[in-house]
Design a protein around this motif. Structure first.
Motif, PDB file in Angstrom:
ATOM      1  N   THR A   1       0.818  -1.203   0.000  1.00 10.90           N
ATOM      2  CA  THR A   1       0.000   0.000   0.000  1.00 10.90           C
ATOM      3  C   THR A   1       0.862   1.267   0.000  1.00 10.90           C
ATOM      4  OG1 THR A   1      -0.200   0.018   2.392  1.00 10.90           O
ATOM      5  CG2 THR A   1      -1.946  -1.109   1.137  1.00 10.90           C
ATOM      6  N   GLY A   2       2.090   1.173   0.497  1.00  9.06           N
ATOM      7  CA  GLY A   2       2.977   2.332   0.529  1.00  9.06           C
ATOM      8  C   GLY A   2       3.282   2.856  -0.853  1.00  9.06           C
ATOM      9  N   ARG A   3       3.535   1.928  -1.790  1.00  6.68           N
ATOM     10  CA  ARG A   3       3.823   2.335  -3.174  1.00  6.68           C
ATOM     11  C   ARG A   3       2.587   2.985  -3.809  1.00  6.68           C
ATOM     12  NH1 ARG A   3       7.194   1.601  -7.595  1.00  6.68           N
ATOM     13  NH2 ARG A   3       6.151   1.058  -9.533  1.00  6.68           N
ATOM     14  N   LYS A   4       1.413   2.385  -3.544  1.00 11.21           N
ATOM     15  CA  LYS A   4       0.174   2.932  -4.102  1.00 11.21           C
ATOM     16  C   LYS A   4      -0.074   4.336  -3.547  1.00 11.21           C
ATOM     17  CE  LYS A   4      -4.694   2.106  -4.792  1.00 11.21           C
ATOM     18  NZ  LYS A   4      -5.877   1.397  -4.399  1.00 11.21           N
ATOM     19  N   GLN A   5       0.134   4.519  -2.248  1.00  8.70           N
ATOM     20  CA  GLN A   5      -0.058   5.841  -1.650  1.00  8.70           C
ATOM     21  C   GLN A   5       0.932   6.843  -2.234  1.00  8.70           C
ATOM     22  OE1 GLN A   5       0.230   4.953   2.536  1.00  8.70           O
ATOM     23  NE2 GLN A   5      -1.991   4.953   2.769  1.00  8.70           N
ATOM     24  N   GLY A   6       2.151   6.381  -2.484  1.00 11.00           N
ATOM     25  CA  GLY A   6       3.154   7.258  -3.089  1.00 11.00           C
ATOM     26  C   GLY A   6       2.735   7.705  -4.475  1.00 11.00           C
ATOM     27  N   GLN A   7       2.193   6.785  -5.267  1.00  2.66           N
ATOM     28  CA  GLN A   7       1.716   7.122  -6.608  1.00  2.66           C
ATOM     29  C   GLN A   7       0.514   8.071  -6.546  1.00  2.66           C
ATOM     30  OE1 GLN A   7       3.132   6.491  -9.530  1.00  2.66           O
ATOM     31  NE2 GLN A   7       4.803   5.500  -8.447  1.00  2.66           N
ATOM     32  N   GLU A   8      -0.368   7.834  -5.569  1.00  2.00           N
ATOM     33  CA  GLU A   8      -1.523   8.712  -5.414  1.00  2.00           C
ATOM     34  C   GLU A   8      -1.082  10.121  -5.016  1.00  2.00           C
ATOM     35  OE1 GLU A   8      -3.948   6.627  -2.595  1.00  2.00           O
ATOM     36  OE2 GLU A   8      -4.739   5.246  -4.110  1.00  2.00           O
ATOM     37  N   SER A  39      13.496  12.129 -10.743  1.00  2.00           N
ATOM     38  CA  SER A  39      12.561  11.062 -11.123  1.00  2.00           C
ATOM     39  C   SER A  39      13.288   9.878 -11.746  1.00  2.00           C
ATOM     40  CB  SER A  39      11.501  11.589 -12.089  1.00  2.00           C
ATOM     41  OG  SER A  39      12.094  11.892 -13.330  1.00  2.00           O
ATOM     42  N   GLU A  40      12.919   8.717 -11.282  1.00  2.00           N
ATOM     43  CA  GLU A  40      13.483   7.478 -11.818  1.00  2.00           C
ATOM     44  C   GLU A  40      12.495   6.777 -12.745  1.00  2.00           C
ATOM     45  OE1 GLU A  40      16.566   6.412 -11.439  1.00  2.00           O
ATOM     46  OE2 GLU A  40      17.089   8.098 -10.130  1.00  2.00           O
TER      47      GLU A  40
END
Length: 112
Positions: A1-8, A39-40
């Protein structure tokens, strides 16, 4: 969920930057430059929209840095190239401009 929150969160930041840019505000320009510099992976299109709207010569090198890291993503490279050329055109940046020369030295592929 951390990655999803980061994208959001990235999507929200991009939308805010684009909304500010459309109002003529340059308040987020520093964050935009820094985001492209670091940005990567491809960024949401709202970041490109904001940069195309308010970007100046100080944005060319961060775009070149993002372009040089995007070797395996032709679509992202194309989008970065378009934003780069839009800024150069809008700001009337000539080949004699040091920021343009530095950016093209980092990413010669942007010159085409």
């Amino acid at each position: 969920t951390g990655r999803k929150q980061g994208q959001e969160w990235l999507a929200v930041r991009g939308a805010i930057h684009q909304a500010l840019a459309l109002r003529g505000s340059r308040i987020a320009l520093y964050d935009l430059r820094e985001t492209f510099e670091r940005s990567e992976a491809p960024l949401p299109s709202s970041f490109l929209g904001a940069l195309q709207t308010i970007g100046d010569d100080s944005c060319l090198e961060p775009l070149a840095a993002a372009f040089s890291r995007a070797r395996s993503d032709a679509r992202w490279q194309h989008q970065l190239t378009h934003a780069f050329h839009e800024i150069v055109k809008r700001e009337r940046i000539t080949k004699r401009h040091s920021a343009l020369r530095r950016a093209l030295a980092k990413a010669p592929g942007l010159g085409g």
